[in-house]
Write an enzyme that holds these catalytic residues in place. Structure first.
Site, PDB file in Angstrom:
ATOM      1  N   GLU A   8       0.851  -1.182   0.000  1.00 31.11           N
ATOM      2  CA  GLU A   8       0.000   0.000   0.000  1.00 31.11           C
ATOM      3  C   GLU A   8       0.891   1.238   0.000  1.00 31.11           C
ATOM      4  OE1 GLU A   8      -3.881  -1.154   2.458  1.00 31.11           O
ATOM      5  OE2 GLU A   8      -2.048  -1.618   3.555  1.00 31.11           O
ATOM      6  N   ASP A 128     -16.168  -3.961  -0.354  1.00 32.78           N
ATOM      7  CA  ASP A 128     -15.728  -3.599   0.992  1.00 32.78           C
ATOM      8  C   ASP A 128     -16.951  -3.511   1.901  1.00 32.78           C
ATOM      9  OD1 ASP A 128     -13.187  -3.369  -0.099  1.00 32.78           O
ATOM     10  OD2 ASP A 128     -13.399  -1.219  -0.465  1.00 32.78           O
TER      11      ASP A 128
END
Length: 247
Positions: A8, A128
């Site tokens: 990330e 999500d």
């Protein structure tokens, strides 16, 4: 089951976020390109990259991501900030194997459907989930959509995979996250990749036997050394059944 080591990126650095809070990143003082290479040297067959800056339209990590693609020689999946077909095409042309579409799938489903048709086996749907609802905008905006209904809306589209993330995994029970993934994997029309369910090696062992789950994304647990990638890859490998000898 394929393990996707996660890198990330924020401001050129490797980070981990708690429930998507970009203002409070946990910074890992490692070189992103070298870390990606180390994952491949350990046996990783693919790398997953998320660009947090791109979510706000900032392309500062673009060249760094291109360096990762050139350095690892394995498929790279990229997510973060995809809102136009042009940007999807740009990164596929740059060598990205698969593009992850999350928020845009909530707001502009027709574009995601078009992308899946134009780039078969290269578009990944991100689902999500927070408190039983699909969320968007780096987990800051909750929708009224039930994740099962959300999956049904893409049931006929040729998706490469579906990434299911339990946002509450950091604070909830690991078995609750596993139950969510198990339920949605049984309803999905494409191979499911679980994210946010792996904290320790035992989690890899459990997830391996969940039907329709083809892989898992592991980020923080690799950076803080809760999990050794080599051991996780060994656990994730399919078991070879013994064959009876013919006489």
């Amino acid at each position: 089951m394929i393990i996707y080591p996660l890198i990330e990126l924020q401001e050129g650095r490797c980070v981990s976020l708690h429930r998507g809070r970009t203002e409070e990143p946990q910074i890992w003082h490692v070189d992103p390109v070298k870390r990606a290479q180390e994952y491949v040297e350990a046996g990783a067959e693919a790398i997953h990259v998320t660009d947090f800056d791109a979510m706000s339209g900032d392309e500062r990590n673009a060249e760094l991501i291109r360096e990762i693609i050139r350095a690892v020689h394995v498929p790279v999946t990229l997510g973060g900030g995809f809102r136009t077909m042009e940007r999807i095409e740009e990164w596929i042309d740059a060598g990205v194997a698969r593009i992850v579409l999350g928020s845009i799938a909530v707001y502009q489903p027709d574009m995601v459907k078009e992308a899946a048709m134009r780039f078969p086996d290269q578009i990944v749907l991100a689902v999500d989930v927070w408190e039983g609802h699909v969320v968007a905008d780096a987990w800051r905006s909750s929708s009224a959509m039930d994740p099962s209904d959300f999956l049904k809306s893409y049931a006929t589209d040729p998706l490469a995979a579906i990434v299911i993330t339990d946002i509450g995994a950091d604070i909830g029970e690991a078995l609750d996250s596993l139950a969510l993934v198990t339920q949605l994997a049984g309803e999905a029309n494409a191979p499911v990749i679980a994210r946010g369910t792996i904290r320790e090696l035992d989690d890899v062992s459990r997830l391996k036997y969940v039907p329709y789950v083809s892989g898992t994304i592991i980020g923080r647990a690799l950076f803080d050394r809760s999990i050794d990638l080599g051991e996780a890859l060994e656990l994730a490998r399919p078991e070879v059944e013994e064959r009876a000898a013919f006489i």
